[in-house]
Write an enzyme that holds these catalytic residues in place. Structure first.
Site, short mmCIF file in Angstrom:
data_model
loop_
_atom_site.label_atom_id
_atom_site.label_comp_id
_atom_site.label_asym_id
_atom_site.label_seq_id
_atom_site.Cartn_x
_atom_site.Cartn_y
_atom_site.Cartn_z
N HIS A 37 0.61 -1.27 -0.10
CA HIS A 37 0.02 -0.05 -0.01
C HIS A 37 0.74 1.33 -0.18
CE1 HIS A 37 -2.77 -2.81 2.24
NE2 HIS A 37 -3.57 -2.55 1.13
N SER A 190 -2.57 -7.85 3.26
CA SER A 190 -3.29 -7.75 4.56
C SER A 190 -3.52 -9.14 5.08
CB SER A 190 -4.43 -7.19 4.35
OG SER A 190 -4.27 -5.64 3.83
P1 AMP Z 1 -6.47 -3.82 -0.34
O1 AMP Z 1 -6.47 -3.10 0.79
O2 AMP Z 1 -5.95 -5.30 -0.30
O3 AMP Z 1 -7.82 -3.77 -1.03
O4 AMP Z 1 -5.42 -3.17 -1.50
C1 AMP Z 1 -5.64 -1.84 -1.66
C2 AMP Z 1 -4.76 -1.56 -2.83
O5 AMP Z 1 -3.34 -1.96 -2.65
C3 AMP Z 1 -5.29 -2.42 -4.39
O6 AMP Z 1 -5.05 -1.71 -5.23
C4 AMP Z 1 -4.49 -3.59 -4.32
O7 AMP Z 1 -4.12 -4.25 -5.55
C5 AMP Z 1 -3.12 -2.81 -3.85
N1 AMP Z 1 -1.89 -3.99 -3.21
C6 AMP Z 1 -2.27 -4.81 -2.23
N2 AMP Z 1 -1.31 -5.75 -1.98
C7 AMP Z 1 -0.05 -5.16 -2.82
C8 AMP Z 1 1.11 -5.50 -3.05
N3 AMP Z 1 1.78 -6.55 -2.60
N4 AMP Z 1 1.76 -4.88 -3.83
C9 AMP Z 1 1.53 -3.57 -4.56
N5 AMP Z 1 0.14 -3.27 -4.24
C10 AMP Z 1 -0.70 -4.15 -3.62
#
Ligand code: AMP
Length: 283
Positions: A37, A190
């Site tokens: 993130h 997460s």
């Molecule tokens: P989330 O909180 O899991 O909904 O993710 C929020 C944003 O962070 C989304 O656009 C995800 O694709 C991105 N994201 C989650 N994990 C990663 C990671 N390991 N590397 C890069 N971006 C990520």
């Protein structure tokens, strides 16, 4: 960093920023922030005047109520992390702020096959839920650039489609950032914090299986390489929802590769009841 809990107050603030020709970058998240993130936030702060991060665990995208209940929430830690990043605004809305008419008054988005393959097949309704929240957040924030992670490959294509069908693609640019990984290759997520030490060690097999496919796939049938990669996961105790190779633009499955088509290998697996996803571009 300014914290907003009310959509109207955030919109008013951002309208004034836009009026002063400030560029707005937006990073939507569900919190339990990690370096993946923070990488998106850094990409935004590097080029935008104002970076908005939202934290909202969106109920309409969880097809499994247990997964929703167990989704990690670490707000205090997230705020501390955001304070030390250069993020300017945190939007932390309640469910009623995003869904003032309740959770049943939802728009139906025509997403085509993207909605029903891979994640869509195993998580019915998931992408409609993603679109509900992203559409509402975009209307509130009205960003110039929207930052997404390649980690959620299918989600990136779905959101591109959402922008296309709502006409928002004329106002908003999407930037897709590379997946940030732990040193042993596990994609940061997460959900990783729900793994026991033992499962966490085994989880390196996910990236290894994807790299195995990337390095060994040749023109022709994809079956053998996928079979071997799936054995790598099953032998560690994973249950596989899918491990598939698909056209990187349409996500139509490719079982016979012509050696030219841009393809991606994607997987979703379970261990200890935790569902993890990852992908690798092949070419
Ligand atoms: P989330 O909180 O899991 O909904 O993710 C929020 C944003 O962070 C989304 O656009 C995800 O694709 C991105 N994201 C989650 N994990 C990663 C990671 N390991 N590397 C890069 N971006 C990520």
């Amino acid at each position: 960093m300014i914290l907003f809990k009310k959509a109207e107050q955030l919109s008013d603030f951002l309208i004034k920023e836009k009026y002063q020709k400030q560029n707005i970058g937006f990073v939507p998240t569900m919190g339990a922030l990690h370096p993946g993130h923070l990488h998106l936030i850094k990409s935004s702060t590097d080029v935008n005047d104002v970076t908005v991060c939202s934290i909202f665990v969106n109920p309409t995208q969880f097809n499994d109520p247990d997964d929703f209940k167990k989704y990690p929430v670490t707000i205090e830690k997230d705020i501390a992390l955001l304070e030390s990043s250069e993020s300017d605004v945190l939007f932390l809305p309640s469910v009623s702020e995003i869904y003032p008419d309740g959770l049943n008054e939802l728009i139906k988005f025509e997403l085509g096959i993207l909605e029903n393959v891979l994640e869509g097949e195993f998580r019915p309704g998931h992408f409609q839920g993603v679109c509900q929240v992203v559409h509402r957040l975009l209307k509130i924030v009205n960003p110039d650039i929207l930052y997404l992670g390649q980690k959620d490959f299918q989600q990136c294509l779905v959101i591109k489609k959402l922008l296309n069908i709502t006409g928002l693609d004329s106002k908003i640019t999407i930037k897709i950032e590379a997946t940030i990984r732990e040193t042993d290759g596990l994609a940061m997520s997460s959900r990783n914090r729900r793994l026991s030490n033992e499962a966490r060690k085994k989880a390196t097999a996910i990236n290894q299986a994807l790299l195995f496919v990337k390095e060994n796939l040749k023109k022709g049938s994809t079956e053998k390489v996928l079979y071997k990669a799936s054995r790598m996961l099953i032998s560690k105790g994973f249950t596989i929802d899918y491990l598939k190779i698909a056209d990187a633009e349409t996500l139509v499955e490719t079982d016979n590769w012509d050696g030219e088509l841009k393809i991606v290998v994607l997987t979703a697996v379970f261990i200890e009841g935790v569902r993890l996803i990852d992908n690798r571009m092949i070419n």
